[in-house]
Design an enzyme around this catalytic site. Structure first.
Site, mmCIF file in Angstrom:
data_model
loop_
_atom_site.group_PDB
_atom_site.id
_atom_site.type_symbol
_atom_site.label_atom_id
_atom_site.label_comp_id
_atom_site.label_asym_id
_atom_site.label_seq_id
_atom_site.Cartn_x
_atom_site.Cartn_y
_atom_site.Cartn_z
ATOM 1 N N GLN A 233 0.772 -1.128 -0.006
ATOM 2 C CA GLN A 233 -0.043 -0.010 -0.122
ATOM 3 C C GLN A 233 0.947 1.302 0.045
ATOM 4 O OE1 GLN A 233 -3.127 0.080 -0.509
ATOM 5 N NE2 GLN A 233 -3.334 -2.179 -0.168
ATOM 6 N N GLU A 278 -3.260 -16.231 -3.102
ATOM 7 C CA GLU A 278 -2.504 -15.238 -4.014
ATOM 8 C C GLU A 278 -1.682 -16.133 -4.859
ATOM 9 O OE1 GLU A 278 -0.254 -12.566 -5.761
ATOM 10 O OE2 GLU A 278 -1.921 -11.957 -3.962
ATOM 11 N N CYS A 350 -9.013 -0.546 -6.207
ATOM 12 C CA CYS A 350 -8.236 0.805 -6.611
ATOM 13 C C CYS A 350 -8.783 1.250 -7.972
ATOM 14 C CB CYS A 350 -6.473 0.318 -6.782
ATOM 15 S SG CYS A 350 -6.308 -0.851 -7.947
#
Length: 393
Positions: A233, A278, A350
């Site tokens: 981030q 992931e 985002c």
């Protein structure tokens, strides 16, 4: 007749009520018939001498109130385009000089190096001598790094700078000179500037040239190994706002899934048992190592959620699911979530457009979007981040 600027469009230009556009205009400015912008109450003097040439910022002419309104309007407009409305909370804005990661461009010509952000919509590089978004630690590396690159860089390169637990992590994507002189120059630069790690990627993957101690990034109180060039981030303040929103969204859930988990920004901040999926193999291994060392109940799996999303039946095993997909969103995974019975979904995004598209799918599947928390961690840019909570109704 002059027109009032009423909003800022997605690319950063001011817009009047009748649709006229003007660059570097703020809400409350006046646009004359000759297209001259007369500053209003929300127009501020840009603090950086490189603005507006530098592509690192597009909105330094906006005060905080109008910048926050821009973030809110982007989200509201994207949701409205899908026929969805939800409460939008006041944006959490990161202060100036708090960006702890950045990707810069560098070019060597005639023994001199230009190093900085590219100009907007251009390959030209603005040689960075001032910066109001990078942390002081990152900016302090710019000048000595420019001198190093003048000695070793061949042609053009992309430079990733990240502030981690041990200092600054430097990844150079490009070709540098071989030989003893280049090795000595790199070593001297790292020693003089407290560099945590320096790696070179000339096209076949990062090769570490300097790393006196193993590098980590602390997430949720856990020191996680940090693979070169990994996602983080952009600011500590932005991370804190997103983590707080996710924790509020999942409430007391003790069995959660974190999809597109990265290094564990959310997984390591949650209580109870967490399944983390992931697609990046190095990232999964880093999360596994950090969680194991800290004794956290996190099961991390290497899984491509675009090709192999969790099925609706798999999703039903969890009390809450968190997902933080890339800009394209997570349409394949969202379709499975919409068919599931998971009580709570915390969605970090985002990209307001892909978030709105996925919101429409979830709402048609029986979920309600309770609220959205905008986060402005890419200060003065048109980039918008957010977290939203969906509840099965």
């Amino acid at each position: 007749m002059s027109d009032l600027i009423v909003r800022v469009a997605a690319r950063g230009e001011g817009v009047t009520a009748d649709g006229r556009h003007a660059a570097f205009a703020a809400p409350g400015d006046t646009l004359t018939p000759e297209n001259i912008v007369l500053p209003g109450p929300h127009q501020q003097a840009p603090p950086c001498r490189h603005f507006p040439q530098c592509g690192g910022c597009q909105l330094q002419h906006l005060d905080d109130e109008s910048y926050a309104a821009f973030l809110t309007d982007r989200i509201t407009g994207a949701l409205a385009a899908q026929g969805v409305a939800a409460p939008i909370r006041p944006p959490a804005l990161s202060p100036p000089r708090t960006r702890r990661r950045a990707a810069l461009q560098a070019e060597s010509k005639g023994g001199a190096v230009t190093l900085g952000f590219s100009e907007g919509a251009s390959h030209n590089i603005v040689d960075l001598r001032d910066c109001w978004i990078l942390t002081p630690a990152l900016f302090a590396v710019i000048a000595p790094l420019r001198k190093l690159l003048a000695r070793v860089l061949k042609g053009r390169a992309r430079i990733h700078l990240t502030e981690i637990d041990q200092g600054v992590d430097v990844l150079i994507e490009g070709k540098i000179a071989d030989g003893l002189a280049a090795i000595e120059a790199v070593t001297a630069f790292c020693l003089a500037n407290q560099i945590a790690r320096l790696a070179i990627d000339d096209g076949i993957g990062p090769e570490t040239r300097w790393e006196p101690d193993g590098v980590t990034i602390t997430l949720g109180g856990v020191a996680v190994p940090f693979p070169a060039g990994s996602f983080l981030q952009a600011t500590r303040e932005g991370e804190g706002a997103l983590v707080a929103a996710v924790k509020e969204a999942v409430g007391g859930a003790t069995v959660c899934a974190d999809l597109f988990a990265g290094l564990g920004t959310f997984a390591l901040s949650l209580p109870g048992k967490v399944y983390a999926a992931e697609a990046g193999r190095d990232v999964v291994l880093a999360l596994q190592a950090g969680a194991a060392r800290a004794g956290r109940a996190v099961f991390a799996e290497h899984r491509d959620l675009f090709r192999r999303p969790l099925t609706a039946a798999e999703c039903d095993r969890f009390h809450a699911i968190i997902l933080d997909p890339p800009r394209a969103g997570a349409k394949e995974q969202i379709s499975q979530l919409a068919a599931s019975n998971v009580p709570i979904i915390a969605y970090v995004s985002c990209n307001p457009s892909s978030f709105a598209r996925d919101t429409d799918i979830l709402c048609k599947g029986g979920y309600t979007l309770d609220w959205v928390q905008p986060v402005g961690q890419f200060r003065w840019s048109t980039h918008v981040e957010l977290a939203g909570r969906f509840r099965r109704t």
